[in-house]
Scaffold this motif. Sequence first.
Motif: not given
Length: 165
Positions: A20, A24, A27, A33, A38-39, A41-42, A52, A55-56, A59
């Motif tokens: 993921y 991201a 993406y 974004r 982003v949340e 999307y994943v 999610g 991942v955020v 990032l």
Amino acid sequence: MVAVRTARSTGRRTKPTPDYLALAIRYLARTDRTVAQVERYVQEKGANRAEGRLVVRELERRGYLNDQAYATRWAETRLSRHPMGRERLKAELLNRGFEDSVAERALRQAYRSISEQELACQALEGRASRTRPVQWVRFLRQRGFDDDTIQQVTQVDLETGLDEI
């Protein structure tokens, strides 16, 4: 990278588990974004809420995702291309998925070097000779300028002057 797991008992391959974070990053490579985008999307790619959020956070830690910086850049660019009042720009920021506090800080930054009166004059450039004051007022209201700014720029008394024009 995509990891492939095999089922030991059957010798068959199972569905690949997506990475993921890599998804991201790809993406985000296309354009800026928001965190919410982003949340979402994943999660659409199969991640659960917790994945999610992880991942955020990663990032953000790497500096790839920053809602405040993105909102400020977007607001300043939008104003330079399409002069508008504070209320309309705030509505557009909120519609893009920015939180209210992020939008407010972006507005302060975007309007720090130019007044709404200057923006209203820019918006009217080229229109003043082709249109009447009633149309100026309507146009500036559509662009989200408040009545005080409109009155200062058009020099029309909005309470009594529109009937006389």
